[in-house]
Design a protein around this motif. Structure first.
Motif, mmCIF file in Angstrom:
data_model
loop_
_atom_site.group_PDB
_atom_site.id
_atom_site.type_symbol
_atom_site.label_atom_id
_atom_site.label_comp_id
_atom_site.label_asym_id
_atom_site.label_seq_id
_atom_site.Cartn_x
_atom_site.Cartn_y
_atom_site.Cartn_z
ATOM 1 N N PRO A 316 0.832 -1.192 0.000
ATOM 2 C CA PRO A 316 0.000 0.000 0.000
ATOM 3 C C PRO A 316 0.869 1.246 0.000
ATOM 4 N N ARG A 317 0.292 2.349 -0.408
ATOM 5 C CA ARG A 317 1.089 3.565 -0.463
ATOM 6 C C ARG A 317 0.395 4.689 0.307
ATOM 7 N N PRO A 318 1.196 5.667 0.775
ATOM 8 C CA PRO A 318 0.560 6.819 1.426
ATOM 9 C C PRO A 318 -0.099 7.725 0.378
ATOM 10 N N PHE A 319 -0.793 8.741 0.850
ATOM 11 C CA PHE A 319 -1.280 9.810 -0.028
ATOM 12 C C PHE A 319 -0.030 10.567 -0.476
ATOM 13 N N VAL A 320 0.190 10.685 -1.785
ATOM 14 C CA VAL A 320 1.485 11.191 -2.266
ATOM 15 C C VAL A 320 1.346 12.577 -2.900
ATOM 16 N N VAL A 321 2.123 13.512 -2.359
ATOM 17 C CA VAL A 321 2.093 14.899 -2.840
ATOM 18 C C VAL A 321 3.468 15.267 -3.392
ATOM 19 N N GLY A 322 3.504 15.735 -4.627
ATOM 20 C CA GLY A 322 4.771 16.164 -5.214
ATOM 21 C C GLY A 322 4.821 17.672 -5.359
ATOM 22 N N PHE A 323 6.002 18.184 -5.592
ATOM 23 C CA PHE A 323 6.182 19.595 -5.907
ATOM 24 C C PHE A 323 6.761 19.693 -7.305
ATOM 25 N N ALA A 324 6.429 20.728 -8.008
ATOM 26 C CA ALA A 324 7.029 20.948 -9.310
ATOM 27 C C ALA A 324 7.513 22.379 -9.375
ATOM 28 N N ALA A 325 8.804 22.542 -9.572
ATOM 29 C CA ALA A 325 9.369 23.883 -9.741
ATOM 30 C C ALA A 325 9.652 24.037 -11.225
ATOM 31 N N GLU A 326 9.014 24.995 -11.848
ATOM 32 C CA GLU A 326 9.157 25.135 -13.296
ATOM 33 C C GLU A 326 9.538 26.562 -13.645
ATOM 34 N N THR A 327 10.216 26.716 -14.760
ATOM 35 C CA THR A 327 10.551 28.071 -15.209
ATOM 36 C C THR A 327 9.596 28.531 -16.305
ATOM 37 N N GLU A 328 8.765 27.620 -16.827
ATOM 38 C CA GLU A 328 7.800 27.975 -17.891
ATOM 39 C C GLU A 328 6.699 26.912 -17.931
ATOM 40 N N GLN A 329 5.622 27.203 -18.649
ATOM 41 C CA GLN A 329 4.497 26.272 -18.865
ATOM 42 C C GLN A 329 4.114 25.524 -17.583
ATOM 43 N N LEU A 330 3.874 26.304 -16.545
ATOM 44 C CA LEU A 330 3.659 25.743 -15.203
ATOM 45 C C LEU A 330 2.586 24.657 -15.176
ATOM 46 N N GLU A 331 1.397 25.010 -15.646
ATOM 47 C CA GLU A 331 0.279 24.075 -15.507
ATOM 48 C C GLU A 331 0.489 22.807 -16.335
ATOM 49 N N GLU A 339 0.419 13.114 -13.585
ATOM 50 C CA GLU A 339 -0.053 11.881 -14.234
ATOM 51 C C GLU A 339 1.073 10.860 -14.368
ATOM 52 N N ARG A 340 2.236 11.329 -14.825
ATOM 53 C CA ARG A 340 3.351 10.399 -15.061
ATOM 54 C C ARG A 340 3.769 9.686 -13.779
ATOM 55 N N LYS A 341 3.790 10.427 -12.665
ATOM 56 C CA LYS A 341 4.252 9.813 -11.418
ATOM 57 C C LYS A 341 3.089 9.271 -10.592
ATOM 58 N N ALA A 342 1.863 9.328 -11.138
ATOM 59 C CA ALA A 342 0.666 8.811 -10.462
ATOM 60 C C ALA A 342 0.515 9.403 -9.050
ATOM 61 N N LEU A 343 0.550 10.745 -8.970
ATOM 62 C CA LEU A 343 0.461 11.417 -7.669
ATOM 63 C C LEU A 343 -0.996 11.695 -7.303
ATOM 64 N N ASP A 344 -1.226 11.972 -6.013
ATOM 65 C CA ASP A 344 -2.567 12.370 -5.576
ATOM 66 C C ASP A 344 -2.745 13.879 -5.677
ATOM 67 N N ARG A 395 -8.134 13.656 1.129
ATOM 68 C CA ARG A 395 -8.039 12.310 1.719
ATOM 69 C C ARG A 395 -9.389 11.829 2.197
ATOM 70 N N SER A 396 -10.167 12.727 2.809
ATOM 71 C CA SER A 396 -11.488 12.301 3.290
ATOM 72 C C SER A 396 -12.459 13.456 3.117
ATOM 73 N N PRO A 397 -13.009 13.600 1.912
ATOM 74 C CA PRO A 397 -13.834 14.762 1.591
ATOM 75 C C PRO A 397 -14.997 14.967 2.554
ATOM 76 N N GLU A 398 -15.536 13.894 3.072
ATOM 77 C CA GLU A 398 -16.721 14.052 3.916
ATOM 78 C C GLU A 398 -16.392 14.525 5.326
ATOM 79 N N GLN A 399 -15.112 14.309 5.757
ATOM 80 C CA GLN A 399 -14.765 14.659 7.134
ATOM 81 C C GLN A 399 -14.111 16.024 7.280
ATOM 82 N N ALA A 400 -13.604 16.550 6.164
ATOM 83 C CA ALA A 400 -12.837 17.791 6.278
ATOM 84 C C ALA A 400 -13.716 18.913 6.807
#
Ligand code: CTP
Length: 412
Positions: A316-331, A339-344, A395-400
């Motif tokens: 099993p895996r945790p909820f995974v959050v990545g960061f992206a530092a970009e100099t252009e075409q941010l979005e 998508e490539r790294k299958a992040l949450d 992680r838990s939309p109903e509890q937040a």
């Protein structure tokens, strides 16, 4: 805004900005707080205690040696009464005294005795603020978990222009209440945060690294801790004091970061990869210092492990959050990484000479499968708190606890 009244002890010290402190009392009371004012003797030179008594509806405390006041509520009791201590204005002198843990007047004693969070809103001449003595004091205080609100930049009472003005009362009240209403959205969760750069050794005296300061990752660790999580911070080499209550694992290279993170995420609920991990590392580490020879030198680099992608591939895996530092075409780049790294969730920011690195503020674009939110320019800590709330919500939309609208952004 908080529904329940909060008990706030407002310390007023002797600077010209004290003339704005009665307004701080009003703004806090408008937000449902009960305010007990404590003045230092020099604050009295600027504003009469009667003014504070009128706006706070409580008798002002001024001295450790006031037998009648001590009989009604002793100073230790007063320190326990406070749910938060706010010093506004905080003079250079008071910051210095706070740094040294002095207990020679009522306000300093209360700051030493309280276990409540302490906030300071500095106000002083710009040169006094910029002086290394003050800056060092501020760093020490922040390292102890004291929150510094401001100062603002602008025209000063002395006629100079610069950084050192007290924040406006409405902003002080707003920011303080934001801190106090921070809800334990990650209570009971185990969160692993990676932060800072890595150093890839070339030989005993040289390495390849990057400009990451670690400030964003450290802010994320603090925000997760404030939200009630058990936090492990895996940190590359940075010059920052870790937030209190966080377990720190120090590493240097991408390989060390990889090993430490994979060990820490075992059984964790959330992984937030804020570190700027090297993508490539020298294929050999020379045991002795390289000597210059030819006119050119070619270093062979090999791929370093992608920590984030590996954590995302765990089952099993945790909820995974990545960061992206970009100099252009941010979005576009950030969405493809998501998508490539299958992040949450991915937090993207623009970096360059003027933005991103080694600054205290930033702006983030959050992307997750099916939605996105823009977090406008703010302090890294405030952004980190918003990120943490978003993680809890996803992680838990109903509890937040927070409404989706309150966080901004769209949910598909
Ligand atoms: N990351 C990682 N391990 C690496 C490189 C990056 O865990 N060796 C993580 C970072 O912590 C961050 C995210 O991946 O959360 C973004 O890294 P980045 O290098 O910007 O993305 P890449 O997929 O490597 O894409 P590119 O280099 O093309 O920008």
């Amino acid at each position: 805004m908080a529904e329940t009244p909060r008990r706030i002890l407002l310390g007023v010290t002797g600077g010209i900005a004290a003339y704005k402190s009665p307004d701080v009392v009003r703004r806090l009371r408008e937000r449902g707080a009960e305010v007990q004012v404590v003045m230092t003797p020099s604050a009295r030179e600027f504003v009469a205690p009667l003014t504070f008594q009128a706006v706070s509806g409580r008798e002002v405390r001024e001295s450790l040696w006031d037998a009648a006041a001590e009989a009604a509520m002793g100073h230790i009791e007063l320190a326990r009464w406070a749910e938060a201590v706010l010093i506004a204005p905080a003079t250079a002198e008071f910051l210095a005294r706070l740094t040294h843990g002095r207990a020679d007047d009522l306000l300093a004693t209360l700051c030493l005795a309280t276990t409540a969070p302490v906030f300071v809103a500095p106000a002083m001449n710009r040169a006094m603020w910029a002086n290394p003595a003050t800056q060092d004091n501020v760093k020490i205080l922040q390292g102890r978990g004291i929150t510094v609100l401001g100062p603002a930049r602008g025209e000063q009472a002395c006629g100079e222009v610069g950084e050192g003005r007290m924040l406006e009362p409405a902003e002080i009240a707003e920011r303080l209440m934001q801190h106090l209403t921070c809800e334990p959205v990650l209570a009971g969760s185990r969160v692993v945060v990676s932060a800072g750069p890595t150093r890839e050794r070339i030989d005993p005296v040289r390495y390849i690294s990057n400009r990451s300061s670690g400030k964003m990752g450290y802010a994320v660790a603090q925000a997760a801790r404030e939200a009630g999580a058990d936090v492990v911070l895996v940190s590359g080499p940075v010059a920052l004091t870790p937030p209190s209550g966080v377990h720190v694992v120090r590493v240097e290279s991408a390989a060390e970061m990889h090993a430490a993170v994979l060990q820490a995420v075992n059984g964790a609920d959330v992984y937030i990869g804020a570190a700027a991990v090297a993508d490539y590392t020298p294929s050999v580490i020379h045991p002795q210092k390289l000597k210059k020879q030819a006119d050119t030198l070619t270093l062979e680099l090999v791929r370093a492990p992608d920590v984030l992608a590996e954590v995302a591939a765990l089952r099993p895996r945790p909820f995974v959050v990545g960061f992206a530092a970009e100099t252009e075409q941010l979005e576009a780049y950030a969405r493809s990484k998501l998508e490539r790294k299958a992040l949450d969730l991915i937090a993207a920011n623009l970096v360059g000479d003027e933005t991103g690195f080694d600054r205290d503020d930033n702006a983030l674009l959050l992307l997750w499968p099916g939605g996105q939110a823009t977090l406008p320019q703010d302090s890294k800590l405030s952004l980190a708190r918003q990120l943490v709330r978003r993680i809890a919500l996803l992680r838990s939309p109903e509890q937040a606890p927070a409404g989706r609208e309150a966080l901004g952004g769209s949910l598909a």
